[in-house]
Structure formats: structure tokens, C-alpha cells
Motif scaffolding. Sequence first.
Motif, PDB file in Angstrom:
ATOM      1  N   THR A  54       0.816  -1.214   0.000  1.00 36.12           N
ATOM      2  CA  THR A  54       0.000   0.000   0.000  1.00 36.12           C
ATOM      3  C   THR A  54       0.851   1.267   0.000  1.00 36.12           C
ATOM      4  OG1 THR A  54      -0.202  -0.063   2.428  1.00 36.12           O
ATOM      5  CG2 THR A  54      -1.924  -1.138   1.142  1.00 36.12           C
ATOM      6  N   GLY A  80      -4.420  -2.684  -3.302  1.00 44.24           N
ATOM      7  CA  GLY A  80      -3.461  -2.882  -2.223  1.00 44.24           C
ATOM      8  C   GLY A  80      -3.388  -4.350  -1.833  1.00 44.24           C
ATOM      9  N   GLY A  82      -1.096  -5.505   0.562  1.00 42.16           N
ATOM     10  CA  GLY A  82       0.146  -5.789   1.263  1.00 42.16           C
ATOM     11  C   GLY A  82       1.141  -6.534   0.394  1.00 42.16           C
ATOM     12  N   ARG A 167       0.118  -3.994  11.716  1.00 40.55           N
ATOM     13  CA  ARG A 167      -0.365  -4.437  10.405  1.00 40.55           C
ATOM     14  C   ARG A 167      -0.470  -5.957  10.372  1.00 40.55           C
ATOM     15  NH1 ARG A 167       0.858  -1.275   6.075  1.00 40.55           N
ATOM     16  NH2 ARG A 167      -0.217  -2.925   4.904  1.00 40.55           N
ATOM     17  N   SER A 171       1.928  -7.669   5.382  1.00 39.05           N
ATOM     18  CA  SER A 171       2.436  -6.311   5.180  1.00 39.05           C
ATOM     19  C   SER A 171       3.958  -6.256   5.153  1.00 39.05           C
ATOM     20  CB  SER A 171       1.922  -5.411   6.316  1.00 39.05           C
ATOM     21  OG  SER A 171       2.637  -4.206   6.368  1.00 39.05           O
ATOM     22  N   SER A 196      -3.726  -1.412   6.027  1.00 40.80           N
ATOM     23  CA  SER A 196      -2.932  -0.626   5.081  1.00 40.80           C
ATOM     24  C   SER A 196      -2.267   0.542   5.795  1.00 40.80           C
ATOM     25  CB  SER A 196      -3.834  -0.093   3.965  1.00 40.80           C
ATOM     26  OG  SER A 196      -4.753   0.857   4.488  1.00 40.80           O
TER      27      SER A 196
END
Length: 291
Positions: A54, A80, A82, A167, A171, A196
Amino acid sequence: MKSRSIQLTAIFLGLAMGSSCQRQNNDSTASAAELAELKVFDGQSGTINIAGGTAHIPVMKKAAKDIMRYNPDVKITIAGGGSGVGAQQVAKGLVDIGNTGRPLKESEASQGLVSFPFAIDGVAVIINPKNQVANLTSENVIAIYSGKITNWKELGGQDQTINLFTRDEASGTRDVFVEKLLNNSPVASSANVVASNGAMKTAVSNDANAIGYCSVGYMDDTVKAPQLNGVTPDKQSCVDGTYPVVRKLFMNTKGEPTGLTKALIEFIQGPQGAKHIISSGYIPIPAAAQN
């Protein structure tokens, strides 16, 4: 109502003019240097699908806007999910570019993925602007995220419980934070998980007792980044090496890229892409270091 009718008419007329006229209009507003970079998209059509990290999204959106405005026959979708999702989806052929905020893991690279670094980013601890704490040490952050320090008064703040945010495990921002700042120590199970960088910033900005972390490129005045070991995490400290929690941002493809995908990657790694990287809060990687 009248104003809306005028807007709809304008949109209709704009569509009726066709892509060639739109190209002429764009040519008249873009600089010669910008046009030179965009001309690689002349005569091309198709869709480029992007997913993953992201932190990358602001740069991808700006590049996509340039390209699609110049050539409406090129469509670019950006999602997005991750870094883990980006690597997984590009490996499966579900997207053309999978973004990661970390180098590929061996298990990912072994699936034939090729990486293209384009920016340097920092990962900063963020708190709510109402929080009076201005400095933290690495040891403080480790103790907070392990659950050993649970109240802001232990750090010079108010007598309030610390609300942890982290996260999910897909991520890349989390990977860098855990590896470089927490020294791979575990995150307390009480931490709230967000999806995100944008969601992290929103969560911390809405909670006076929150602590989280995000890409330096995402920070604005809705959150506050305390100094870490006496260093302010910003673009300059990431460039000069005084702030240690930095990483590269990568675009990844399944095998060597071709066609539109190759053109997009080269555009982002080029001069116009560098402008978008800087305006998004990141640092472009010099061409000599991109391969």
C-alpha cells in the motif's frame, strides 16, 4: 439541476471527441520532456493490473493518471493488499505487477519473479498529535509492542492506557518494522490489526492514546512521529542514513516484463516517475542502482 445538465453535456461532448482529440489536448499541456517519456505508449492499448504494497499506491496512481490521460486506450488498475498479496498474485499470474515493500523472500523469488526497486522509504512510529510524548528509544518501542509498557505515563505522557496498532502479516511495512525496529521480537496479541498504511494513519489520528507505524511517505499533520533515539524520521534522515528503519519499494513481475508492463516500470523508474516518487514523500533510487 441546470449546472448538472451542463456537466453531463460536457462529459458527453468530451467522450464524443474521441481519444485522438484528448491526446492533442494533453500534448498541449505536457512539457516536451514529459511527452518524450509518454510517447512510448503511442499506439499501445490494453490493461495493466497492479496489486500489493500500500505504500506504493500514491506513486502508482500518479503514474497511471499521466499514462491514461496521454493514452486513454491504456487502462491501469491499482489495488493494495500488502506485500505478501502482491508477491502471491503476480506469481499466480493474477496481476501484471505485484508490489512489495521488502525484497522478495526466497520462496517468492523461486517462482520466477523479477524485482525492480524504484524508491527508498522509511517506516516511522506514529502517535496522535495530542500526545505530548516527543521522544522514544528503540528500547521503549520494543517494550511497548511486547506489552511490557502499557501506559503513556511511563514515557512522560498522560496516565492513559496505550492502544497498540499493527499491520497484518502480509504487510511489508510490518516486516521492516518488526525486523529493523523490534529486532524480531513478537508483537503483543492485544494489538489492533489494520490493513494498510492509510488505515493505520486514520486509526492513530482518531485515537489520542494510539501508537502505530507507517511509511514516511504517508505521514501528514494528522499524526505525529516522535523522534527515535534522537532522530526525526523524515525524508532527509532516511537519505543521509541517520534514521535506520528504511527499506526499498519494489515492483515485481513474473519473468522479465514486456509490452505495456515494461513501459510502465521504465516510466516509474525514469525522470517523470522520480517526480511522482518525491511528491509522494519517498526518495527515488538512482538509475545506476535500480538493477
